[in-house]
Structure formats: structure tokens, C-alpha cells
Enzyme design. Structure first.
Site, PDB file in Angstrom:
ATOM      1  N   GLU A   7      21.551  54.645  -4.078  1.00 31.45           N
ATOM      2  CA  GLU A   7      21.645  55.596  -5.187  1.00 31.45           C
ATOM      3  C   GLU A   7      23.077  56.091  -5.302  1.00 31.45           C
ATOM      4  OE1 GLU A   7      19.707  59.765  -6.881  1.00 31.45           O
ATOM      5  OE2 GLU A   7      18.917  58.907  -5.040  1.00 31.45           O
ATOM      6  N   GLY A  18      23.091  63.757   2.352  1.00 34.87           N
ATOM      7  CA  GLY A  18      22.288  64.444   3.353  1.00 34.87           C
ATOM      8  C   GLY A  18      21.145  63.552   3.792  1.00 34.87           C
ATOM      9  N   ALA A  19      20.525  62.908   2.795  1.00 31.39           N
ATOM     10  CA  ALA A  19      19.422  61.986   3.065  1.00 31.39           C
ATOM     11  C   ALA A  19      19.107  61.239   1.775  1.00 31.39           C
ATOM     12  CB  ALA A  19      18.185  62.750   3.555  1.00 31.39           C
ATOM     13  N   MET A  20      18.284  60.195   1.899  1.00 32.36           N
ATOM     14  CA  MET A  20      17.944  59.371   0.737  1.00 32.36           C
ATOM     15  C   MET A  20      16.476  58.982   0.798  1.00 32.36           C
ATOM     16  SD  MET A  20      18.753  57.999  -2.042  1.00 32.36           S
ATOM     17  CE  MET A  20      17.595  57.062  -3.044  1.00 32.36           C
ATOM     18  N   HIS A  29      12.129  67.775   1.348  1.00 33.68           N
ATOM     19  CA  HIS A  29      12.693  67.326   0.072  1.00 33.68           C
ATOM     20  C   HIS A  29      12.521  65.823  -0.111  1.00 33.68           C
ATOM     21  CE1 HIS A  29      15.650  67.520  -3.285  1.00 33.68           C
ATOM     22  NE2 HIS A  29      15.943  66.292  -2.871  1.00 33.68           N
ATOM     23  N   GLU A  30      12.913  65.063   0.897  1.00 33.25           N
ATOM     24  CA  GLU A  30      12.847  63.609   0.747  1.00 33.25           C
ATOM     25  C   GLU A  30      11.406  63.114   0.684  1.00 33.25           C
ATOM     26  OE1 GLU A  30      15.537  62.432  -0.161  1.00 33.25           O
ATOM     27  OE2 GLU A  30      16.811  64.056   0.548  1.00 33.25           O
ATOM     28  N   GLU A  39      15.702  65.599  -9.172  1.00 31.20           N
ATOM     29  CA  GLU A  39      16.337  66.437  -8.166  1.00 31.20           C
ATOM     30  C   GLU A  39      16.055  67.929  -8.368  1.00 31.20           C
ATOM     31  OE1 GLU A  39      17.294  65.351  -5.531  1.00 31.20           O
ATOM     32  OE2 GLU A  39      17.790  63.249  -5.907  1.00 31.20           O
TER      33      GLU A  39
END
Length: 884
Positions: A131, A271-273, A307-308, A330
Site C-alpha cells: 500500500e 506502523g502496520a499493514m 486497527h489492523e 482509514e
């Protein structure tokens, strides 16, 4: 080869130019042969004409960057080189106007990929980040989110070096080959855009668990990380299981996968995906134990894990049509993770933390050169629009919808949203339409939040008629001109409010426009000017407005200090109690700044100090809330309240107020500090975290006394701490002391934790944030420290970003050295990781709000960066907009 960053005029992408793809891809078969010098990728794509495409279909144009094309075939027949065109950015084919199988073989070099986008190798592990447009660095493809396909992936690699081979979905088969090679075949049952593709290959440790869904299905959960770090994954696993349960309980959304995997890597731009079923995380948001992680880290892990996972539905099952719609996934998912964290912890404390972050980052962004609506109209480099506006303000827009339709109505809207759009790539309009239709509510005017940038201001005045017993709120909304938008139409602004009597009791509210009576109301400001009259008000009340920060606005409501102190002590809405204290502190500090500018002595209002004493002595207040109430507004937030920023004045006035609180409340601070000392085993429950927060808030003031006793208290806490929260809090106090204790403690901290990368990030960060006069000299020296590397995003953020964005006083030095320093580092960093360089360059965004001398020096530094040959379009976009 001509790379995209060398283009003289980077292309601008416009939302209005969106066109459906002329072709779609139904299935993707990928084969990776991972090697030490290069990796070979073979893709077989089932391509079909898109029936939604109108007009001449034209050629098939696949995007691809920095790769060597080896072979192309269509339906098993080789394509001659004169029948396709390869450029630095694409592969163009004259393709059949019917379904066909396209096979492509290409070669890439992950070992040389310092951008950390696409497939890269770092610390011995192959990893992906796709992304927004990283997949085009893996193979040629229709790399856009509205092309969704089912992926099958076969990975081949050296078994001894890469025993773990992972991709999205389910492991369907694996085996061993000759010459020490092995392979694994993965199949993802869900169609997805290429940005959700993931591959990880390496030698990692595994923590496994299971979760049983409401329907009785068993989901296998795995967390992978470096060997020796598994003992730091317990909290992440608990947070993952809590996330799955919360999404079922709150939204009725069950995990749709048989396997759910998280991989933690140390070199990661994000931060993360949320890659479908295979989340890739920065180790910062997975690893946590009491020795190495603070309470803030624990909460960060919990929130980002949530969140992820929540993206599995709001982002993966329903994804974006194009990248202009980024806030669709998001903003919505940030709102959901905020709800999750609030439910697991203190709702008020979480709300305050979120608003503090919004004001510190998003409000300045809304007023700066990169200002944009939550759904931007244009971009040069999409990675530059992973912003606080898209994420945090986007979440506030979703929160306003929640406020307008209520909790039950919001759930109805979400249910309709998934019923309509599961498996689709859609727009923000589709989401709002689902909310509108589910609740029979017209959101047409509300959509201005998606199209207009800037932070609205609501100016409030009041009038009371004793004869009629009516009280009227007069409201006028404005929004300043922002980049590309000079005129703004009125927003829909929901304002949660109450009226208090002199005892702090909430009055029944009967609004003249209806007959509904309640003590708390949400009034919607929809016109440029509007009045709201309440009846049966026996005496002039004290209004409590914008409760829980019900809209992302600036409330301009002149209130006496007496009324603000009243709200600090009497308002039953805890957020507004905190807010009243912040408003009062802001007013006092800015008054002191003005005194200093006039050449007068700065005078501290001891009434505010007395209010702080009341907070310390009120045992009924939640300890975490009390800690937040004792914290003065951040310098960057105060700066936004000034037409021309007086950074020296803000710094000295704020420090004088802090020092006065420390001196005047010394005994109370020590008493509360001692009362909250505990030798119990570390726990990350809300009560324990609140106790530590209040204790360390007191310590931060005690340290300002500058006595041998206060220094000894800090040193003692550092030495005796049984957790990182307390140890780091003590070191944070000592870092501002010009003493041998500071140096010896810093060295001790380094020696204890030099093998813990995330802790050494904190060591760099603290030094970058120091208030000492020689801070910039120290930061320059730290660039040569053996543990600093420009190749590690976390380390760059810890040192460069912490200094430039978190240490305003030293970065915005009058002599311009801070600007020159950062310009030099940006030029160097841009060569290896433009994405991180672009994010750090945002520290310049507010340079035009400073005095003329600083502006001249900042402009010169910006022009130097812009003139750099080969500057990436990531950094070019930020710097050029700063100079417009």
C-alpha cells in the site's frame, strides 16, 4: 533506466479524472524464486475486458517499476518484443478484446530496495509493503484498488535461510526440493486488490493460539517475530483476541478466515499493514513487556492490533475505489479502534488523548501548505496523503455521523453498508448513502466535511432574558481560506452541550424550536449564523459546550476565568473539565508571552496554580484524568493560537508556569507522588496505569525544583523502577539537567538496553527532545553513533523527527541552524527512503507563521532541498507546496 523521481515535472493526479479500468483481472498465479542476488517473479493473470468500460478499449497498460522484464506470453504464445512497449513505469500490450491468459516473468532485487516498498529484504527477512502502490515494484500489474482478483502464490527459497514462507490466505501445499530448496503454496479465497498482497520469508519464531467465533468456528492465530522476542508477544495476542471479540459484540462482524497471522519486522515504514490474513507490523506495535515497554506502548500495541484487525472488514472486505477515497477505510477504522480502546479502558482519557493528537498534528496541517479535505482532490505522491487529516480528522467525521444518528442508527447504517458493498471497491459517497438510507437522514450538506479543508471556527455569544426566562446561544461559523480553497460553505456542526446552574447541576433544556426536554442536547449549527433559545431558565446559567469534542472545530467562546475555574471543578462532563483547564492555561500562557514581548516581567496567575492544587487534592478524580489535567498545553498547540509564532516566548512562558506550579505546590506534589509509589508487580490495567500516570506527572514538576533533593528523587525512581514506564519517566526528567547525573544515567540506560532496538529508539528520542542549550550539538553527534542508521525508519523517526517536530524551541532556533541541519538530513535520507524523508520534511510546514528572520532562514533551507538533483517526487511535493 529513467526512474520516476527524475521527471522534471511530477504528474498531478486528480480525483475528477477517475475512469474505470479497461480490463479486469479475475485470478493471479504468482511464483517467487527468492534468491540472494535477485528474485524471479512469474505471474499468470486471467485478464478480462471490463464490461463497465465504455468506448474504445485501447491497450492493456500494466504498471511496473525498477524491474527487468524477461518474458511475456498470451494464451501460451510468446509475445514478440515489437508487440509490447516497456518504459520505466509500465508495460503496454496490444491485447485481445476478449478474455486471455497473460504470463509475465521478471526479475527484481529486493536486497537493494531501501525504499521498503514492494518486496524488500531487511535483517535477513524478505517482506512486502504494497500500500498504496508497492505491488508495481514486484511485477507488472493493474496496480489500482478497484481491480480485485483471487491470488494463488507459490514461494520457493533456501530452506535453511528461510524456513518460513508466508502469504495471504490458506497454506494449501508445501514441499522440499533438491539443493536445499523448499516451497509453499498459498491460496486466498477472497478477491483483493494488489495493495493487500503480502509475502514474508525468513527465520522467525512463532506464537500460536486459537479463537472460537460466535458461530463456533475455530480461527488459528499466529504471531511471528525474531527469535528471542516471543516473550514480548503475549500482550499482542491478548489484544488480537480482544479485537476479534469486540468486533463480534459491537458490529456483529465475525472473522472470515481460518488463519490470521501477524508478522513483526524491525524495518518498516508504516506502523502496520492490514494485508488480508497476513498483517505485517512494525515491531513497535507488537513487542511489549514491562522491562522494555511503557504504558503508552502497551496501549499503542492494543490500539494498532485492533486497527489492523478491524480493517479485515472496513478496508479489505469493502475497499476503496481509488486512493482519493482513502479516508473511507482509514477514517472509519480509526474511529472503530478508538471505540475499541475506549471500551477496554477509560472513555474520557482515550477521548482526551485523541483530541490532543488531533490538535497537535491535524489542526496545524489543516492550516498549512499541505491542507486538504479528508477526501483530497489531487496528489502527486499518494504516500504523502497518509495524513492526520485523512486518518484522525476522518475519524472525527465518522464520529459526527455517529453522534447525529446515535449508536443504534450507526449500527443500522453499518449493517446496510456491508449488505450493499461486501466484496466491492467503493467511494465515501457510498458509505454516507448507507448511513443516510438506514436512518432516513439527509447528509447532503454534511458531505462538505469530505470536500472542504480547514478547521471551522464557531464563535459563540450569549444573552439571557430574565423576564422571559430565556437563554440564547448565538453562533457564527467561519472557516479560513486554505490551500486551493478560498471560499467555504457552512458545515453541519453537531455541538453537544448542557447548561449548568451555580451548583454545577445540569438544567432541563427545552429548545424553543421543539418540545423535547433533556439535560444534554446536541444542537446542529448548519447556517453561517444561527441562534438557539432555551426556555424556563430561572437564572443565567454557565454553558458547557462542545462536550466530548463533538466536532473537530475551534470553539471561540470568551469566558471569564471564574467560569473556566468553575467548569474545571464542577462540570460533570469529564472531558469538558479537562478542556476548561486547557483553555485557562492557554489564555494565561499567551498573556505571559505578550507581557514578555512588551518587555514586561511575566506574571503567573496564582488562581490557576490554586486550581491545579484542587486537582491534586481531589481524590475522587480518576488518576489518569488528573495526570492529563495537570499537563499544560503543548508548545505546538499554543503556537497555533498565535498569528505570528513567538516560539521563544511560548517556551519561556510555559516553563515559567510549570516552574511556578512546582514551587507553589511542592508539598502537595510530593505527597501525591509518594502516595502513588508501588512495588507491586507490573500490570497494564487501567487503575495501575492511572496511578503511574499521576505519580509521573508529579515527578515531572518535582524535577523542575532543581534541588539536590528533587534530582535524588528522580535518580532513585530510575534506579529502583521495576518497569519501563517509571524508568523512562525518571530519565525524561533527568534529560533536561546539565549534570553528571544526566550523563551517567543516559550511559547506564544505554548499557542496560543496547540489545533492545525499540528501547534504544527511546534513548535517541529523549536526547532529541531535551531542553538543554546544546541539544542540536548532541543530535548532530548522535548521527555518528554506531546504533544510528538512516536505513532504519524507526531510528530516523526517533532522532530526526523527534527533534524537528517535537522540539520546536530548538528546531526553530533564531540562527537557522535547526533548519540547515534538517535540510542536510532530508537530502541524504531522500536518496534511500523518500517516504520517510517526506514525512520528516513536514516539520517545515508552519515556517511562514514565524518571524521574518526565521522565515528567511527556513526558506533558504527549503530551496536548498528543492534544488537537489534527483529529488524524489515524495519530497518534491512537500517542499514545493511549502514554498508556494
Amino acid at each position: 533506466m529513467l526512474h520516476e523521481e527524475n521527471l522534471a515535472k511530477p504528474k498531478v493526479n486528480f480525483r475528477v479524472d477517475y475512469q474505470v479500468p479497461n480490463y479486469l483481472i479475475e485470478t493471479v498465479d504468482l511464483q517467487f524464486e527468492l534468491g540472494e542476488d535477485y528474485t524471479t517473479v512469474e505471474s499468470e493473470l486471467a485478464v478480462v475486458p471490463n464490461p463497465a468500460h465504455k468506448g474504445a478499449r485501447g491497450p492493456l497498460i500494466l504498471t511496473g517499476l525498477e524491474m527487468e522484464l524477461l518474458h511475456v506470453s498470451i494464451d501460451g504464445q510468446d509475445v514478440a518484443k515489437d508487440n509490447y512497449t516497456v518504459s520505466s513505469e509500465s508495460l503496454t500490450l496490444s491485447s485481445p478484446d476478449q478474455a486471455f491468459q497473460l504470463k509475465i516473468r521478471n526479475r527484481i532485487k529486493p536486497q537493494e530496495n531501501t525504499r521498503l516498498m514492494g518486496l524488500y529484504k531487511s535483517s535477513g527477512t524478505f517482506c512486502t509493503q504494497c500500500e498504496s502502490d508497492g505491488f508495481r515494484r514486484i511485477t507488472y500489474y493493474l496496480d489500482r484498488p478497484d481491480v480485485m482478483a483471487k491470488f494463488r502464490v507459490r514461494i520457493t527459497a533456501d530452506k535453511s535461510k528461510y524456513p518460513l514462507l508466508l502469504s495471504n490466505g490458506n497454506l494449501v501445499e508445501d514441499g522440499v526440493l533438491e539443493n536445499g530448496q523448499h516451497w509453499a503454496q498459498w491460496e486466498d479465497p477472497f478477491p483483493k486488490p494488489a495493495y493487500l498482497f503480502a509475502l514474508v520469508a525468513g527465520d522467525l519464531a512463532r506464537m500460536s493460539d486459537t479463537y472460537t467465533t460466535t458461530s463456533g468456528r475455530t480461527v488459528k492465530l499466529d504471531i511471528f517475530t525474531e527469535h528471542g522476542q516471543l516473550d514480548k508477544c503475549d500482550h499482542a495476542m491478548k489484544s488480537l483476541k480482544a479485537s476479534l471479540k469486540w468486533d463480534e459484540d459491537t458490529y456483529g462482524l465475525e472473522c472470515d478466515l481460518d488463519n490470521y497471522m501477524i508478522v513483526a519486522v524491525s524495518d518498516f515504514n508504516m506502523g502496520a499493514m492490514e494485508n488480508k490474513g497476513l498483517n505485517v507490523f512494525n515491531t513497535k506495535y507488537v513487542l511489549a513487556d514491562s522491562r522494555t515497554a511503557t504504558d503508552t506502548d502497551y496501549l499503542g500495541v492494543e490500539g494498532v492490533i485492533g486497527h489492523e484487525y478491524f480493517h479485515n472488514w472496513t478496508g479489505n472486505r469493502v475497499t476503496v475505489r481509488d486512493w482519493f477515497q482513502l479516508t473511507l477505510k482509514e477514517g472509519l477504522t480509526v474511529f472503530r479502534d478508538q471505540q475499541f480502546s475506549a471500551d477496554l479502558n477509560s472513555k474520557t482519557v482515550k477521548r482526551i488523548q485523541d483530541v490532543r493528537a488531533l490538535r497537535a498534528a491535524q489542526f496545524p496541517e489543516d492550516a498549512g501548505p499541505m491542507s486538504h479535505p479528508i477526501r483530497p482532490d489531487s496528489y502527486i505522491e499518494m504516500n504523502n496523503f497518509y495524513t492526520s487529516t485523512v486518518y484522525n480528522k476522518g475519524a472525527e467525521v465518522i464520529r459526527m455521523i455517529h453522534t447525529i444518528v446515535g449508536e443504534e442508527g450507526f449500527r443500522k447504517g453499518m449493517d446496510l453498508y456491508f449488505e450493499r458493498h461486501d466484496g466491492q471497491a467503493i467511494t465515501c459517497d457510498d458509505f454516507v448513502a448507507a448511513m443516510s438510507d438506514a436512518n432516513a437522514h439527509d447528509f447532503s450538506q454534511f458531505m462538505r466535511w469530505y470536500s472542504q479543508s480547514g478547521t471551522p471556527e464557531v464563535h459563540v455569544s450569549t444573552s439571557y432574558n430574565a423576564d422571559d426566562k430565556t437563554y440564547t446561544l448565538h453562533m457564527k461559523q467561519t472557516c479560513a481560506a486554505t490551500a486551493g480553497q478560498s471560499e467555504k460553505a457552512p458545515f453541519v456542526i453537531p455541538i453537544k452541550m448542557a447548561l449548568l446552574n451555580q451548583d454545577g447541576e445540569e438544567l432541563p433544556l427545552t429548545w424553543s424550536q421543539d418540545d423535547q426536554t433533556d439535560t444534554t442536547r446536541v444542537i446542529s449549527v448548519t447556517d453561517a449564523e444561527q441562534s438557539f433559545t432555551f426556555t424556563n431558565i430561572d437564572a443565567e446559567p454557565i454553558p458547557s459546550l462542545l462536550r466530548d469534542f463533538s466536532a473537530p472545530i475551534r470553539l471561540r467562546f470568551p469566558q471569564s476565568r471564574e467560569n473556566l475555574q468553575f467548569l474545571m471543578s464542577k462540570d460533570k462532563n469529564e472531558f469538558n473539565r479537562w478542556e476548561a483547564g486547557q483553555k485557562l492555561a492557554t489564555e494565561l500562557i499567551l498573556e505571559m508571552v505578550a507581557q514578555r514581548a512588551r518587555g514586561e516581567d511575566m506574571v503567573v496567575d496564582l488562581g490557576f496554580v490554586s486550581a491545579c492544587r484542587s486537582i491534586l487534592e481531589d481524590e475522587s478524580i480518576d488518576k489518569a484524568l488528573a495526570a492529563l489535567a495537570l499537563a499544560l498545553p503543548m508548545e505546538r498547540v499554543l503556537a497555533e493560537e498565535m498569528a505570528t509564532i513567538d516560539i521563544d516566548g511560548i517556551h519561556h512562558a510555559r516553563e515559567l508556569l510549570r516552574g511556578t506550579i512546582a514551587c507553589e505546590l511542592k508539598d502537595s506534589l510530593l505527597e501525591v507522588y509518594n502516595a502513588n509509589i508501588s512495588t507491586d508487580e507490573y500490570s497494564c490495567d487501567s487503575t495501575s496505569m492511572g496511578r503511574r500516570a499521576l505519580k509521573n506527572a508529579c515527578l515531572s514538576y518535582i524535577a523542575l525544583l532543581g534541588t539536590e533533593e528533587s534530582t535524588a528523587i528522580c535518580e532513585k525512581q530510575y534506579q529502583e523502577a521495576n518497569n519501563m514506564t517509571d524508568r523512562l519517566a525518571a530519565l525524561s526528567c533527568l534529560i533536561d539537567l546539565d549534570s553528571s547525573v544526566r550523563e551517567s544515567t543516559l550511559q547506564d540506560f544505554y548499557e542496560q538496553f543496547k540489545s533492545e532496538a525499540l528501547v534504544i529508539d527511546k534513548w535517541f528520542m529523549l536526547q532529541a527532545m531535551s531542553k538543554l542549550p546544546n541539544t542540536l550539538d548532541n543530535v548532530e553527534k548522535l548521527l555518528s553513533h554506531p546504533d544510528f542508521s538512516m536505513k532504519n525508519p524507526n531510528r530516523c523517526r526517533a532522532l530526526l523527527f523527534s527533534f524537528s517536530a517535537g522540539n520546536l524551541y530548538h528546531f526553530h532556533r533564531a540562527d537557522g541552524r535547526g533548519y540547515d541541519f534538517l535540510a542536510e538530513q532530508l537530502i541524504a535520507l531522500d536518496k534511500s527512503n523518500p517516504q520517510i524523508a517526506a514525512r520528516i520534511s513536514r516539520s517545515f510546514d508552519r515556517w511562514k507563521k514565524f518571524d521574518e528572520g526565521r522565515q528567511i532562514k527556513a526558506k533558504a533551507a527549503l530551496e536548498r532541498v528543492l534544488a537537489t538533483e534527483g529529488l524524489s517526487k515524495d519530497v518534491h511535493e512537500i517542499i514545493s507546496k511549502n514554498l508556494e
